[in-house]
Design an enzyme around this catalytic site. Structure first.
Site, PDB file in Angstrom:
ATOM      1  N   LYS A  62     -23.201 -50.663  73.407  1.00  0.00           N
ATOM      2  CA  LYS A  62     -22.614 -51.556  74.270  1.00  0.00           C
ATOM      3  C   LYS A  62     -22.115 -51.162  75.485  1.00  0.00           C
ATOM      4  O   LYS A  62     -21.452 -49.943  75.192  1.00  0.00           O
ATOM      5  CB  LYS A  62     -21.477 -52.408  73.445  1.00  0.00           C
ATOM      6  CG  LYS A  62     -21.094 -53.761  74.212  1.00  0.00           C
ATOM      7  CD  LYS A  62     -19.915 -54.491  73.318  1.00  0.00           C
ATOM      8  CE  LYS A  62     -19.369 -55.677  74.132  1.00  0.00           C
ATOM      9  NZ  LYS A  62     -18.519 -56.526  73.391  1.00  0.00           N
ATOM     10  N   SER A  64     -18.757 -61.795  73.474  1.00  0.00           N
ATOM     11  CA  SER A  64     -19.209 -60.941  74.340  1.00  0.00           C
ATOM     12  C   SER A  64     -20.265 -59.683  74.290  1.00  0.00           C
ATOM     13  O   SER A  64     -20.829 -59.030  75.233  1.00  0.00           O
ATOM     14  CB  SER A  64     -17.973 -60.248  75.121  1.00  0.00           C
ATOM     15  OG  SER A  64     -17.471 -59.268  74.274  1.00  0.00           O
ATOM     16  N   SER A 116     -16.253 -61.431  69.118  1.00  0.00           N
ATOM     17  CA  SER A 116     -17.558 -60.972  70.005  1.00  0.00           C
ATOM     18  C   SER A 116     -18.580 -59.896  69.306  1.00  0.00           C
ATOM     19  O   SER A 116     -19.478 -59.809  69.784  1.00  0.00           O
ATOM     20  CB  SER A 116     -16.967 -60.062  71.205  1.00  0.00           C
ATOM     21  OG  SER A 116     -16.221 -60.903  71.924  1.00  0.00           O
TER      22      SER A 116
END
Lengths: 95, 476, 484
Positions: C76, C151, C175
């Site tokens: 990420k 997210s 998330s």
């Protein structure tokens, strides 16, 4: 609870974010909505409850007083928009 | 109109650690710009603070030195504001729960002592520096200093004059060096005072509005700034004006204070506990360990000098005025000379010579052991005090031994009773008038006679012996 | 090979069925083919990845292979990786080449895993749909008109479309779990403090945690073995004996007490989603678990509490983005104030600016007690609800999200509607407990996840409970069409 223009301006100033008139209205609306959400909290009785800052009951570890960091000037100065003689350059700071 | 002056001082003391308070970057002064700025100092995304153990130890030592409560649990808080020398956009400090609580520091005003109450002391990180003159409308940011550990020491508004303010600052300055938590180098910005000044009508209960003079880094400036500010406030009030709470700077060139230019609104620092740091716990054991490793404090040493060695308050103050002097004194004592003589020789002879040469005791060329030798020659009556002064001059910065100089200058005093008696008899014979004057009540003549004996013996006669014998002879 | 589990890849590498360079190239080719359609990645660097793969092949040759050696993992874009552009989904860091490795990245590097590239995400991790990224929306591989959740939308989409065998992700209010649910994956948010936050760009420091996003619980366990561990550079990192999360993952769960909180099944939950959760509960009963009714009476307060604490911490964490030392700086400015205000206006997106404003407001003079302090107190009440519940059960089961994936643009204009996506996940972050989401069904071909919440440091148990479900069902084997 309404966010006055003055309040928005004050918050934007503290956060150093430019917000023009039109944006200020939009932001104010959205913020009021969020505030309405948050207000639910204020009705709850929390007398005698300790605030919780951390999930677990642990305490601050201490670091030995030794120099362990390297000189990273070359890398760090390269990452900045404006440097001169190893200094980070900004508009003049007035006291 | 009579006015009371009310002063409180916040001092930022830069702690003597190898590395910064929340990172492993070097905390040393100077260095090329940004050479000591590590990932954490530069506030890159994702970096985190970890607390330096030695900074905590320094805070504990200070707390012990001012008899303060040391918090079992203290919390680090973020003080949020924007400034280019503050890379994270917040300073990690302590707000509601500081590491050191209420304590006391006593200052001397002539013969009297006054207690200044310490309100609190807390740990925080220093900011970097802005350098001007790079370009007329630009500033250069150097983050070497960002993150170095500070102990902010806050007093109650207990001082009532510029003199007291300076006295406190000096005392604190010595104390932090004494306990080894700070170098005390004010030029390097190691020790900076923010002085809060307000005035009120004499005897009034309510305090006046205060203004804060920031970043005073010399005792001279503290005196000048406070004097100027007090006058300015009094004049303003007497003219019917009002004092607005503000932060001001002292300009050494003009000798005046002026308001800081920025800040249309008061800064709202939005303090909240730093979620990247956990509560700092300090155990009784830790405090006791640190206590046991500390040398005695100046106040403790002063008390023992007065009690054990009978030194005067003034002399004891002088010896404990700073740790270098105290150590020099201790060294003299360790050579088995009397405390009173040791103290006299340091406070008069050594000090006056150092002052002349604009040196301090750290660079004193006369080793304590050599001075001790000299003093011991007075104690064993080899030489007189006056003769010793001559020897002192010779051995001050020269590689000569005490005994060699005594030999060379022929300063050995005459202590042989017969020898002195001979000289004495001759003097009495030659100075009949003085003898008569003494016998008719003129006490001054006694000293005059001693003077004559000393002259006749070329200063070598042991004055004590002379006085004794003369008394006996004249009593006949 | 795109469906291989981490174990299959690991075994295959060991047996020399293929090399690290080969599988890395395989996935890079897939990225080349498919990434544009779902926009899961912000940065792909074939050269860097293959270089790492080559080094890993050497390690494998020398017989020093670890479980994840040679396997490409998507990272990420919230983790700083040295020499890699690290943007956190924001224009503010568009030009930021990280000068250092996050601890999580170092840990993967140390076992010889390969960095497959940086995945897309909501800007500064603020969002539940990956619609706030400076680099464009991420599409849900199950339906590219829909959101993948957020997210960690990029990580979820990447693994769901089989463009990466596994990915790292982060969870502050849900998330990891919510996108895992919306994309049919297994995602784990560990206990707060188990995984180091050093180098993980901070959103809300007391809530953020990094965790794995995978096809299965077993894969999550393998990832957690690498990611977890004490880090002296993170003061909030926990010191405890290292666990092997694969141990006990096959333990039978007979007698396991599963708590079902009644508050999770009141208003707001989609009826179809509720049905699937109930099917899951039935399945667990068949597997020998005992179902217990529990209550989390303060759960409804978790959203307002979160929307005070998270923005407050974020408003402070994001103050460092000022254009001075790195990152975006506005082009024209008259003075310092101008530079700050324009830089931050232009560098941050709308949602981030909104949250900074709210955060600044709740911390400001006069409001701190009423909002921030109050929220921290209620946080303790929420946490105590869980403590009480765990006296009656071993794990808690519920939905991960109130609905399946929704169309892009559907909730964007209404932040409050968006915030409700996190209603089942936020309380776990507030309490610091571990939580996991695993696929349990489909509605109109859109995945639905079941959430499991455990007590502190019970990741092994959670993974075990999830694994047993997965050994007895196929939901986690399903893949969206169009990515063959």
């Amino acid at each position: 609870m309404k966010f006055s223009k003055e309040e928005i301006r004050k918050i934007a100033y503290l956060a150093r974010i430019n917000i023009d008139e039109i944006e200020a209205n939009k932001v104010s609306e959205k913020l009021e909505g969020i505030l309405g959400l948050i207000e639910q909290m204020t009705q709850v009785n929390t007398d005698g409850i300790e605030p919780m800052s951390h999930a677990l009951d642990i305490t601050q570890p201490l670091r030995e007083d030794k120099v362990t960091a390297d000189d990273i000037r070359e890398k760090s100065l390269n990452l900045s928009q404006e440097t001169d003689q190893s200094l980070f350059i900004v508009p003049k700071v007035i006291e | 109109m009579d006015w009371d002056i009310v002063i409180g001082i916040e001092t930022h003391v830069q702690l003597k650690t190898e590395s910064k308070i929340f990172s492993g970057a070097s905390a040393s002064f100077g260095g090329e710009p940004n050479a000591h700025a590590c990932l954490v100092s530069l506030a890159y995304p994702g970096v985190l603070p970890v607390l330096n153990e030695e900074a905590v130890n320094c805070a504990i030592r200070f707390g012990l030195a001012v008899d303060a409560k040391i918090a079992k649990q203290s919390i680090f808080a973020r003080k949020n504001y924007f400034y280019p020398d503050l890379p994270k956009g917040y300073q990690i400090s302590q707000f509601e729960l500081p590491v050191v609580g209420e304590g006391n520091l006593s200052i001397s005003l002539g013969d009297e002592n006054k207690n200044i109450r310490i309100l609190r002391a807390h740990l925080e990180e220093d900011a970097g520096k802005s350098v001007h003159g790079v370009d007329v409308d630009k500033s250069g940011i150097d983050l070497n200093r960002a993150g170095t550990p500070l102990l902010e020491i806050v007093t109650e508004p207990d001082m009532s004059s510029a003199e007291e303010a300076v006295s406190y600052a000096k005392k604190l300055h010595e104390l932090v060096q004494w306990i080894g938590i700070c170098d005390g180098n004010m030029q390097e910005g190691n020790f900076r005072c923010d002085v809060n000044v307000s005035v009120k009508k004499k005897g009034a209960k309510k305090l006046g509005t205060r203004r804060e003079i920031k970043n005073l880094n010399s005792f001279k400036f503290i005196k000048q700034a406070v004097d100027y500010e007090v006058n300015w406030q009094i004049e303003t009030l007497e003219d019917g004006g009002k004092i607005k709470q503000s932060t001001i700077l002292f300009d050494p060139e003009s000798g005046e204070t002026r308001e800081m230019r920025s800040k249309e609104e008061a800064n709202d620092y939005r303090y909240f506990p730093d979620p990247d740091l956990l509560p700092l716990m300090i155990s009784e054991d830790k405090i006791n360990t640190i206590k046991s490793e500390m040398y005695e404090l100046p106040s403790q040493m002063k008390a023992s000098l007065i009690e054990e060695y009978g030194l005067s308050n003034y002399d004891a103050d002088g010896i404990t005025s700073n740790i270098a002097v105290a150590n020099y004194f201790k060294e003299l004592l360790s050579c088995n000379v009397s405390a009173k003589l040791a103290s006299n020789w340091i406070l008069t002879n050594v000090f006056s010579r150092l002052n002349e040469l604009n040196m301090d005791i750290d660079s004193c060329p006369l080793k304590a052991s050599k001075l001790a030798k000299l003093i011991s020659r007075i104690e064993d009556k080899t030489i007189s005090n006056n003769a010793a002064k001559k020897v002192f001059d010779e051995i001050w910065d020269q590689d000569k031994s005490v005994d060699d100089v005594i030999e060379q200058l022929g300063l050995k005093q005459i202590s042989n009773v017969d020898e002195i008696e001979n000289i004495l008899n001759q003097v009495l014979k030659d100075n009949d008038i003085m003898v008569q004057e003494y016998k008719s009540g003129k006490d001054k003549a006694f000293n005059a006679l001693i003077g004559q004996v000393m002259k006749a013996s070329k200063g070598k006669a042991n004055p004590g012996q002379v006085s004794q014998l003369l008394k006996e002879k004249l009593a006949d | 090979m795109e469906k291989f589990s981490l174990k299959e890849l690991s075994d295959g590498l060991k047996a020399k069925k293929f090399s690290s360079v080969e599988i890395t190239q395989f996935f890079l080719d897939r990225l080349d083919r498919y990434n544009a359609s779902i926009n899961a990645f912000i940065t792909i660097d074939n050269e860097k990845s293959l270089k790492m793969a080559k080094q890993s092949d050497e390690i494998i040759k020398e017989g020093r292979q670890d479980y994840l050696t040679g396997i490409p993992i998507a990272q990420k874009d919230i983790f700083c990786a040295e020499g890699w552009k690290t943007t956190c989904g924001s224009k503010m860091l568009d030009n930021f080449i990280s000068p250092y490795d996050a601890t999580v990245i170092s840990k993967f590097n140390n076992v010889g895993a390969v960095n497959l590239g940086k995945t897309n995400m909501d800007e500064f991790a603020m969002g539940s749909s990956n619609e706030t990224s400076y680099y464009g929306n991420v599409k849900n591989p199950w339906n590219i008109k829909n959101v993948p959740g957020g997210s960690s939308g990029g990580s979820a989409a990447a693994v769901a479309a089989m463009l990466a065998p596994a990915a790292t992700a982060t969870d502050t209010g849900g998330s990891i779990r919510q996108p895992a649910s919306l994309c049919g994956l297994t995602g784990l948010k560990p206990t707060y403090g188990l995984v180091s936050r050093y180098g993980m760009i901070a959103f809300a420091s007391s809530l953020d945690q990094a965790g794995p996003m995978c096809h299965s619980a077993e894969d999550c366990a393998a990832m957690l073995n690498v990611m977890s561990g004490h880090d002296s550079k993170d003061s909030t990192s926990i010191k405890r004996d290292k666990e092997n999360y694969l141990n006990g993952i096959h333990n039978p769960i007979k007698g396991l007490k599963i708590g079902i909180p009644k508050e999770f099944f009141s208003e707001g939950i989609d009826a179809d989603v509720e049905k699937i959760i109930e099917q899951g509960i039935t399945e667990y009963k068949k597997l020998g678990a005992e179902i217990v009714d529990i209550s989390l009476p303060n759960n409804h307060l978790s959203i307002p509490v979160y929307y005070v604490i998270a923005p407050a911490e974020a408003s402070s964490n994001l103050s460092r983005y000022d254009g001075v030392r790195y990152g975006y700086r506005t082009k024209e400015y008259d003075d310092l104030m101008d530079m700050y205000c324009k830089t931050r206006k232009e560098g941050f997106g709308e949602e981030v600016k909104r949250r900074i404003m709210i955060g600044t407001y709740v911390l400001s003079a006069g409001y701190y007690d009423a909002y921030y302090l109050k929220a921290q107190k209620i946080r303790r009440l929420i946490s105590e609800d869980f403590s009480k519940a765990f006296k009656k059960c071993d794990v808690i089961l519920g939905p991960s999200a109130p609905s399946v994936s929704f169309p892009i643009g559907d909730k964007k204009e209404d932040p409050l509607k968006m915030y409700m996506q996190d209603v089942y996940t936020i309380s776990t972050n507030l309490a610091g407990l571990p939580g996991l989401s695993m696929p349990a069904g489909l509605i109109n071909n859109l995945p639905v996840g079941i959430q499991l919440i455990g007590n502190y440091f019970s990741e092994a148990k959670l993974l075990n409970v999830a694994n047993i479900f997965q050994m007895n069902s196929d939901w986690h084997h399903l893949s969206p069409k169009g990515f063959e």
